[in-house]
Design a protein around this motif. Structure first.
Motif, PDB file in Angstrom:
ATOM      1  N   UNK A 145    -104.848  18.603 -33.781  1.00  0.00           N
ATOM      2  CA  UNK A 145    -103.679  18.412 -34.652  1.00  0.00           C
ATOM      3  C   UNK A 145    -102.414  18.563 -33.820  1.00  0.00           C
ATOM      4  N   UNK A 146    -102.315  17.857 -32.712  1.00  0.00           N
ATOM      5  CA  UNK A 146    -101.212  18.130 -31.800  1.00  0.00           C
ATOM      6  C   UNK A 146    -100.641  16.830 -31.245  1.00  0.00           C
ATOM      7  N   UNK A 147     -99.821  16.979 -30.211  1.00  0.00           N
ATOM      8  CA  UNK A 147     -99.237  15.825 -29.541  1.00  0.00           C
ATOM      9  C   UNK A 147    -100.245  15.253 -28.548  1.00  0.00           C
ATOM     10  N   UNK A 148     -99.901  14.115 -27.975  1.00  0.00           N
ATOM     11  CA  UNK A 148    -100.771  13.469 -27.000  1.00  0.00           C
ATOM     12  C   UNK A 148    -100.048  13.421 -25.657  1.00  0.00           C
ATOM     13  N   UNK A 149    -100.733  13.864 -24.609  1.00  0.00           N
ATOM     14  CA  UNK A 149    -100.203  13.842 -23.245  1.00  0.00           C
ATOM     15  C   UNK A 149    -100.940  12.779 -22.445  1.00  0.00           C
ATOM     16  N   UNK A 150    -100.173  11.925 -21.765  1.00  0.00           N
ATOM     17  CA  UNK A 150    -100.763  10.865 -20.962  1.00  0.00           C
ATOM     18  C   UNK A 150    -100.247  10.931 -19.529  1.00  0.00           C
ATOM     19  N   UNK A 151    -101.130  10.619 -18.593  1.00  0.00           N
ATOM     20  CA  UNK A 151    -100.748  10.490 -17.189  1.00  0.00           C
ATOM     21  C   UNK A 151    -101.105   9.078 -16.747  1.00  0.00           C
ATOM     22  N   UNK A 193     -99.446   4.913 -11.743  1.00  0.00           N
ATOM     23  CA  UNK A 193     -98.506   3.828 -11.484  1.00  0.00           C
ATOM     24  C   UNK A 193     -97.254   4.423 -10.859  1.00  0.00           C
ATOM     25  N   UNK A 194     -96.455   3.593 -10.177  1.00  0.00           N
ATOM     26  CA  UNK A 194     -95.219   4.105  -9.583  1.00  0.00           C
ATOM     27  C   UNK A 194     -94.287   4.699 -10.636  1.00  0.00           C
ATOM     28  N   UNK A 195     -93.537   5.705 -10.234  1.00  0.00           N
ATOM     29  CA  UNK A 195     -92.634   6.393 -11.155  1.00  0.00           C
ATOM     30  C   UNK A 195     -91.632   5.432 -11.784  1.00  0.00           C
ATOM     31  N   UNK A 196     -91.179   4.434 -11.033  1.00  0.00           N
ATOM     32  CA  UNK A 196     -90.189   3.504 -11.564  1.00  0.00           C
ATOM     33  C   UNK A 196     -90.762   2.675 -12.707  1.00  0.00           C
ATOM     34  N   UNK A 197     -92.015   2.260 -12.584  1.00  0.00           N
ATOM     35  CA  UNK A 197     -92.647   1.477 -13.644  1.00  0.00           C
ATOM     36  C   UNK A 197     -92.782   2.306 -14.921  1.00  0.00           C
ATOM     37  N   UNK A 198     -93.102   3.577 -14.764  1.00  0.00           N
ATOM     38  CA  UNK A 198     -93.225   4.459 -15.929  1.00  0.00           C
ATOM     39  C   UNK A 198     -91.845   4.720 -16.531  1.00  0.00           C
ATOM     40  N   UNK A 199     -90.833   4.855 -15.670  1.00  0.00           N
ATOM     41  CA  UNK A 199     -89.471   5.052 -16.157  1.00  0.00           C
ATOM     42  C   UNK A 199     -88.999   3.866 -16.981  1.00  0.00           C
ATOM     43  N   UNK A 240     -86.955  10.382 -24.152  1.00  0.00           N
ATOM     44  CA  UNK A 240     -86.108  11.371 -23.481  1.00  0.00           C
ATOM     45  C   UNK A 240     -86.902  12.075 -22.399  1.00  0.00           C
ATOM     46  N   UNK A 241     -86.191  12.657 -21.445  1.00  0.00           N
ATOM     47  CA  UNK A 241     -86.856  13.452 -20.423  1.00  0.00           C
ATOM     48  C   UNK A 241     -87.411  14.722 -21.054  1.00  0.00           C
ATOM     49  N   UNK A 242     -88.654  15.063 -20.713  1.00  0.00           N
ATOM     50  CA  UNK A 242     -89.160  16.358 -21.155  1.00  0.00           C
ATOM     51  C   UNK A 242     -88.908  17.386 -20.049  1.00  0.00           C
ATOM     52  N   UNK A 243     -89.235  18.632 -20.310  1.00  0.00           N
ATOM     53  CA  UNK A 243     -88.837  19.692 -19.386  1.00  0.00           C
ATOM     54  C   UNK A 243     -89.713  19.771 -18.149  1.00  0.00           C
ATOM     55  N   UNK A 244     -90.757  18.975 -18.068  1.00  0.00           N
ATOM     56  CA  UNK A 244     -91.674  19.087 -16.936  1.00  0.00           C
ATOM     57  C   UNK A 244     -91.751  17.818 -16.094  1.00  0.00           C
ATOM     58  N   UNK A 245     -90.721  16.985 -16.157  1.00  0.00           N
ATOM     59  CA  UNK A 245     -90.658  15.835 -15.258  1.00  0.00           C
ATOM     60  C   UNK A 245     -91.177  14.538 -15.833  1.00  0.00           C
ATOM     61  N   UNK A 290     -93.121   8.102 -32.490  1.00  0.00           N
ATOM     62  CA  UNK A 290     -93.136   6.839 -33.230  1.00  0.00           C
ATOM     63  C   UNK A 290     -94.333   6.827 -34.162  1.00  0.00           C
ATOM     64  N   UNK A 291     -94.133   6.306 -35.357  1.00  0.00           N
ATOM     65  CA  UNK A 291     -95.227   6.084 -36.310  1.00  0.00           C
ATOM     66  C   UNK A 291     -96.048   7.344 -36.562  1.00  0.00           C
ATOM     67  N   UNK A 292     -95.379   8.490 -36.580  1.00  0.00           N
ATOM     68  CA  UNK A 292     -96.065   9.729 -36.893  1.00  0.00           C
ATOM     69  C   UNK A 292     -96.740  10.412 -35.724  1.00  0.00           C
ATOM     70  N   UNK A 293     -96.579   9.881 -34.523  1.00  0.00           N
ATOM     71  CA  UNK A 293     -97.196  10.465 -33.334  1.00  0.00           C
ATOM     72  C   UNK A 293     -96.127  10.845 -32.319  1.00  0.00           C
ATOM     73  N   UNK A 294     -96.339  11.951 -31.624  1.00  0.00           N
ATOM     74  CA  UNK A 294     -95.476  12.340 -30.506  1.00  0.00           C
ATOM     75  C   UNK A 294     -96.280  12.220 -29.228  1.00  0.00           C
ATOM     76  N   UNK A 295     -95.733  11.487 -28.269  1.00  0.00           N
ATOM     77  CA  UNK A 295     -96.419  11.256 -27.009  1.00  0.00           C
ATOM     78  C   UNK A 295     -95.547  11.727 -25.849  1.00  0.00           C
ATOM     79  N   UNK A 296     -96.148  12.463 -24.938  1.00  0.00           N
ATOM     80  CA  UNK A 296     -95.514  12.831 -23.675  1.00  0.00           C
ATOM     81  C   UNK A 296     -96.265  12.119 -22.573  1.00  0.00           C
TER      82      UNK A 296
END
Length: 262
Positions: free
Chosen positions: A62-68, A71-77, A86-91, A97-103
């Motif tokens: 029942x939580x958020x989803x974390x993805x790694x 790919x290059x940092x620029x493509x992810x940016x 937004x930037x999160x506190x860990x880089x 969106x649509x009821x989900x929070x993704x980091x």
């Protein structure tokens, strides 16, 4: 539901939840993953979702989803910019969106890689980047496979949680998570985790975890332990905690509070 006996069962549970579940929420999640992340060659869900589904099935998550993302940092940016993340506190980046929070993070911007604690060249290396060994599990979205150590599920079944990578960006945050998990899931702290608790759960640490709980949870319980020494003793001794387990299990709001199978 019990802890998965084998990695193939974790894979089946993840496959069912992500790709076959027909609820409106899961349909929206699939659309988000396909729209924003599946153009990358390799991207994985890490930690919480996979851990909880592995240990107790979909009802435990029942939580958020974390993805790694491999790919290059620029493509992810660029993905972050397109979605107003937004930037999160860990880089990494965070958006809802649509009821989900993704980091999400590019591999090279994960904290352990950025700080030089772990050499990260592929997704598999992320299993060496988590503070808790129970978080060292991934689900590769493209290949639909689980990535973890061979001993991972054995450790979860034993109910012993320890530290995998000691350096971390937030001692208080990890102390709070350790306290909550040990109490809510009736865990045995491993030697490294118990040493961490003994070091940081002093009077200031006790006040800190109580503050963290008050910020994060509507239902609060940690303050009832009264002081650091009492809380430490309950964390160290399962017999002591089981005498009050019914009381705190009803009050603590950590998702997936069902005790692990023996």
């Amino acid at each position: 539901m019990r802890v998965a006996a084998e990695q193939r069962i974790v894979k089946r549970r993840m496959d069912e939840y992500l790709w076959w579940e027909k609820s409106a929420a899961n349909v929206r999640l699939r659309a988000l993953l396909r729209k924003h992340f599946l153009d990358f060659d390799r991207v994985a869900i890490v930690g919480g979702m996979v851990r909880d589904i592995a240990r107790a099935g979909k009802c435990a998550f029942h939580s958020d989803i974390d993805l790694v993302i491999e790919a290059p940092a620029q493509a992810v940016a660029e993905v972050a910019a397109r979605n107003g993340a937004r930037n999160n506190q860990f880089g990494g980046y965070s958006f809802s969106a649509d009821g989900w929070k993704l980091d999400f993070w590019a591999m090279e911007t994960t904290w352990a890689a950025r700080e030089g604690h772990v050499q990260v060249c592929r997704l598999e290396d992320i299993t060496r980047c988590t503070f808790f060994d129970w978080d060292a599990i991934l689900y590769d979205l493209k290949e639909r496979k689980v990535i973890c150590a061979d001993s991972y599920l054995d450790d979860v079944r034993r109910g012993t949680m320890d530290i995998s990578l000691l350096p971390n960006p937030s001692h208080l945050g990890n102390l709070y998570r350790a306290v909550r998990r040990i109490l809510a899931w009736d865990l045995e702290p491993g030697p490294r985790l118990m040493a961490f608790i003994d070091k940081y759960l002093d009077d200031d640490g006790f006040e800190g975890v109580v503050r963290e709980e008050s910020k994060r949870c509507k239902q609060r319980f940690l303050h009832t332990f009264g002081d650091a020494r009492t809380l430490r003793s309950h964390l160290a001794c399962r017999d002591d905690r089981r005498q009050i387990s019914t009381a705190y299990a009803k009050q603590m709001s950590l998702p997936g509070m069902t005790h692990l199978a023996a």
